[in-house]
Write a protein that holds these residues in place. Sequence first.
Motif, PDB file in Angstrom:
ATOM      1  N   VAL A 272       0.838  -1.206   0.000  1.00 46.48           N
ATOM      2  CA  VAL A 272       0.000   0.000   0.000  1.00 46.48           C
ATOM      3  C   VAL A 272       0.869   1.252   0.000  1.00 46.48           C
ATOM      4  O   VAL A 272       0.600   2.223  -0.702  1.00 46.48           O
ATOM      5  CB  VAL A 272      -0.952   0.005   1.213  1.00 46.48           C
ATOM      6  N   ALA A 273       1.937   1.215   0.796  1.00 46.04           N
ATOM      7  CA  ALA A 273       2.799   2.394   0.934  1.00 46.04           C
ATOM      8  C   ALA A 273       3.688   2.630  -0.285  1.00 46.04           C
ATOM      9  O   ALA A 273       4.070   3.767  -0.561  1.00 46.04           O
ATOM     10  CB  ALA A 273       3.675   2.246   2.186  1.00 46.04           C
ATOM     11  N   ASN A 274       4.003   1.579  -1.030  1.00 47.75           N
ATOM     12  CA  ASN A 274       4.982   1.704  -2.102  1.00 47.75           C
ATOM     13  C   ASN A 274       4.430   1.581  -3.522  1.00 47.75           C
ATOM     14  O   ASN A 274       5.136   1.898  -4.481  1.00 47.75           O
ATOM     15  CB  ASN A 274       6.088   0.664  -1.911  1.00 47.75           C
ATOM     16  N   SER A 275       3.190   1.126  -3.659  1.00 47.04           N
ATOM     17  CA  SER A 275       2.610   1.034  -4.998  1.00 47.04           C
ATOM     18  C   SER A 275       2.008   2.373  -5.406  1.00 47.04           C
ATOM     19  O   SER A 275       1.417   3.076  -4.588  1.00 47.04           O
ATOM     20  CB  SER A 275       1.519  -0.042  -5.032  1.00 47.04           C
ATOM     21  N   ASP A 276       2.148   2.714  -6.687  1.00 45.93           N
ATOM     22  CA  ASP A 276       1.529   3.942  -7.180  1.00 45.93           C
ATOM     23  C   ASP A 276       0.279   3.630  -7.993  1.00 45.93           C
ATOM     24  O   ASP A 276      -0.293   4.510  -8.633  1.00 45.93           O
ATOM     25  CB  ASP A 276       2.519   4.761  -8.025  1.00 45.93           C
TER      26      ASP A 276
END
Length: 292
Positions: A272-276
């Motif tokens: 969640v934190a790293n996917s765009d």
Amino acid sequence: MSRTRITLIVAVIILTGLVYSLPRVKEKATDETAELTAENQASGVADHSGEHDGHDHDDHDGHDHSGHEHGVKEDVSLRKQLVQVKESYENSEISAKRLMFADSLAGMYKSLGQFDSAAFIAEQSMPAEPSADRLRSVGEYFYDAFQYASDRSKASEYGEKTRKYLAMYLKDHPEDLSSKTHLAMTYASTDQPMKAVMSLREVLAKDPDQPDALFAMGMLSMQSGQYEKAAQRFKHLVEVSPQHLQARFYLGLSYFELGKKSKAKSAFEWVVANSDDPVVQATAGDYLEQLQ
């Protein structure tokens, strides 16, 4: 089909382009035979209705691009360039220039997600005596087309082309483990799936950290319900490639299936934190909600 299976199918489409039609595993597999059986049941492609000629190349080379819309955004500027380069390619009578334009055109098609057109142009412009790099390039273009093929017959055709060119290349360059892994994966959906696993084992024997082979073996384990094995593969891959989004997602999913909630939560939070990609974020977020 369970919610987990449905979400997994969606996630595979989004994250890898290798669209697996996952079977429901009634009994958890405990050996390599079950692993192979699960992979043999999966075609590597999704079935889509509609017939496509695949031979009329006047309109974007006449290929079916319905299976290439996995997050690929239309780029008007690139498409304008593509038209110009295509015209130069078609009008060029000098072989050297034609090859140069073909390379550019294939690259543009790939950037636009039109992998079958990229492969077609690359193959059509191949010299009578292609270099090793040319064989590898064409083989990899067909591997891309294989991954995103819109039906089983196309996947079979592109898989065969991949094997043809990569086998020729690997004959003199057996050290290229990435291409060897790609060739191996085309066997997974044929009547010779053992070749896929045996080749992948050979790759990992030479390089235990080879990313493509680790990911492929992890997916094989997932499809046969061997989540402990899958978690081991994806955990190893994350250690090798910490930014590997697919590995993080499937590591989380493996832990989720194993009931290891804390570890699954950590993996999905990373995604969640790293996917765009908002869809990927939503998919991982859905699992996080279930872990509350």
